[in-house]
Write a protein that holds these residues in place. Structure first.
Motif, short mmCIF file in Angstrom:
data_model
loop_
_atom_site.label_atom_id
_atom_site.label_comp_id
_atom_site.label_asym_id
_atom_site.label_seq_id
_atom_site.Cartn_x
_atom_site.Cartn_y
_atom_site.Cartn_z
N ASN A 32 -8.44 -22.50 29.75
CA ASN A 32 -8.71 -23.25 28.54
C ASN A 32 -8.15 -24.68 28.52
O ASN A 32 -7.43 -25.06 27.62
CB ASN A 32 -8.11 -22.44 27.36
N ASP A 34 -10.24 -27.38 28.87
CA ASP A 34 -11.35 -28.27 28.55
C ASP A 34 -11.86 -29.06 29.74
O ASP A 34 -12.50 -30.08 29.58
CB ASP A 34 -10.96 -29.24 27.43
N SER A 36 -14.08 -28.80 33.43
CA SER A 36 -15.06 -27.90 34.03
C SER A 36 -14.74 -27.69 35.51
O SER A 36 -14.02 -28.48 36.10
CB SER A 36 -16.45 -28.49 33.87
N MET A 78 -21.75 -15.64 31.05
CA MET A 78 -21.79 -17.07 31.33
C MET A 78 -22.78 -17.82 30.44
O MET A 78 -22.91 -19.04 30.54
CB MET A 78 -22.14 -17.29 32.80
N ASP A 80 -24.25 -19.97 27.75
CA ASP A 80 -23.66 -21.09 27.00
C ASP A 80 -22.36 -21.62 27.60
O ASP A 80 -21.65 -22.36 26.95
CB ASP A 80 -23.40 -20.71 25.53
N ARG A 81 -22.05 -21.21 28.81
CA ARG A 81 -20.80 -21.72 29.41
C ARG A 81 -21.06 -22.52 30.68
O ARG A 81 -20.11 -22.91 31.35
CB ARG A 81 -19.88 -20.53 29.71
N ILE A 101 -19.15 -24.69 35.52
CA ILE A 101 -18.68 -23.88 34.39
C ILE A 101 -17.83 -24.77 33.49
O ILE A 101 -16.89 -25.42 33.95
CB ILE A 101 -17.84 -22.68 34.87
N ASN A 103 -15.10 -25.40 30.77
CA ASN A 103 -13.88 -24.80 30.22
C ASN A 103 -13.67 -23.33 30.61
O ASN A 103 -13.77 -22.44 29.77
CB ASN A 103 -13.90 -24.95 28.69
N PRO A 104 -13.37 -23.04 31.87
CA PRO A 104 -13.16 -21.66 32.28
C PRO A 104 -11.97 -21.00 31.56
O PRO A 104 -10.96 -21.65 31.32
CB PRO A 104 -12.88 -21.76 33.78
N THR A 105 -12.14 -19.74 31.22
CA THR A 105 -11.07 -18.98 30.56
C THR A 105 -10.87 -17.66 31.30
O THR A 105 -11.67 -17.30 32.16
CB THR A 105 -11.42 -18.70 29.08
#
Ligand SMILES: *[C@@H]1O[C@H](CO)[C@@H](O)[C@H](O)[C@H]1NC(C)=O
Ligand SMILES: *[C@@H]1O[C@H](CO)[C@@H](O)[C@H](O)[C@H]1NC(C)=O
Ligand SMILES: *[C@@H]1O[C@H](CO)[C@@H](O)[C@H](O)[C@H]1NC(C)=O
Ligand SMILES: *[C@@H]1O[C@H](CO)[C@@H](O)[C@H](O)[C@H]1NC(C)=O
Length: 261
Positions: A32, A34, A36, A78, A80-81, A101, A103-105
């Motif tokens: 998180n 922000d 990519s 995935m 909307d990511r 991708i 903002n990977p979480t």
């Protein structure tokens, strides 16, 4: 013999319609932030090969697919990511091979697989990605002593995935520059958020640690290269000084008291 080799070589060429040269998946990213990340799938395709399909899987579920001339799609977790307008090559047969991708979480960590296929052939390649959460706090302190031993406790809170803690002191006079303290107790708790809080207690003989030594606690999140350190200067607790300096007087005092009784 020569003919056989040539025929085999030609056969191989025919079979290898498509081939993945390499895939690039960042091994570790912070949760998180922000920022990519780009997962690249670099393949070679024969110019006359048709029916290209490029798919990315995460832990065996399809999360991205591109079937030219259609637009790429992000699926499942995935959706909307992914930046679906990200183009990684001018070659129309490779334009949407990679996945950006946003903002990977932690819920999209795991094993990524790029799978490519054509009318005649297919290939795949896999790599994993860890998404980590740095600790909220890292503390090192002494935690109890006798007149022979002293304990040092190190605590890290709210880290993901499970970290490793070690406590050591500098060892200036020898080749090894670390001298690990013996762990005597440790505990790990998993919080409702999925994060871990970890405590390690270590012990050392007082005559093995000089006043003014530096003691360190090191936190590592395996597989990520993330390392954090907390250090303290060790000075014997006042009560030890007092006991050692005044041991004789204390004994005499006690004996005197006993005599009186
Ligand atoms: C990672 O960040 C996301 C978004 O803020 C959050 O929902 C998730 O709980 C975090 N993961 C961990 C293990 O804390
Ligand atoms: C990937 O493959 C292409 C061929 O499509 C090649 O020209 C290129 O050097 C490779 N590497 C990168 C980073 O694109
Ligand atoms: C998505 O990709 C396009 C094309 O590469 C780029 O211009 C745009 O800035 C990207 N968007 C995000 C959110 O990164
Ligand atoms: C050090 O910690 C261990 C484990 O918690 C404990 O059993 C022991 O009594 C402690 N020793 C001292 C000197 O405080």
């Amino acid at each position: 013999m020569f003919c056989v080799t040539v025929i085999l070589f030609k056969l191989l060429l025919v079979i290898e319609g498509i081939q993945i040269n390499y895939i690039k998946v960042p091994p570790a990213v912070q949760n998180n932030t922000d920022q990519s990340v780009i997962l690249e799938c670099n393949y070679s395709i024969r110019p006359d090969d048709s029916e290209l399909v490029v798919k990315w899987y995460l832990n065996d579920a399809v999360v991205y697919q591109w079937i030219p001339p259609h637009k790429p799609q992000a699926l499942g977790i995935m959706k909307d990511r992914v930046n679906l307008s990200y183009v990684s090559s001018d070659d129309p047969k490779m334009a949407y091979r990679s996945m950006q991708i946003i903002n990977p979480t932690t819920n999209i960590a795991g094993e990524y697989k790029c799978f490519v296929s054509t009318f005649t052939d297919e290939d795949f390649s896999m790599k994993s990605m860890i998404v980590f959460v740095p600790e909220k706090s890292l503390e090192l302190f002494h935690s109890g002593h006798t007149n022979q031993k002293i304990n040092f406790t190190c605590t890290a809170t709210e880290v993901y995935p499970e970290p490793k803690l070690t406590v050591f002191k500098d060892k200036k006079d020898e080749f090894e520059n670390r001298n690990y303290l013996q762990a005597v107790e440790w505990s790990t708790s998993r919080l409702p958020t999925g994060r871990y809080s970890v405590t390690i207690t270590t012990s050392i003989l007082l005559n093995k640690i000089a006043a003014g030594s530096l003691v360190h606690c090191e936190l590592k999140i395996p597989g990520t290269g993330y390392v954090k350190r907390k250090s303290m200067l060790y000075y014997p607790p006042k009560s030890i000084h007092y006991m050692q300096r005044h041991r004789k007087q204390l004994c005499l005092l006690l004996l005197t008291c006993l005599c009186f009784v």
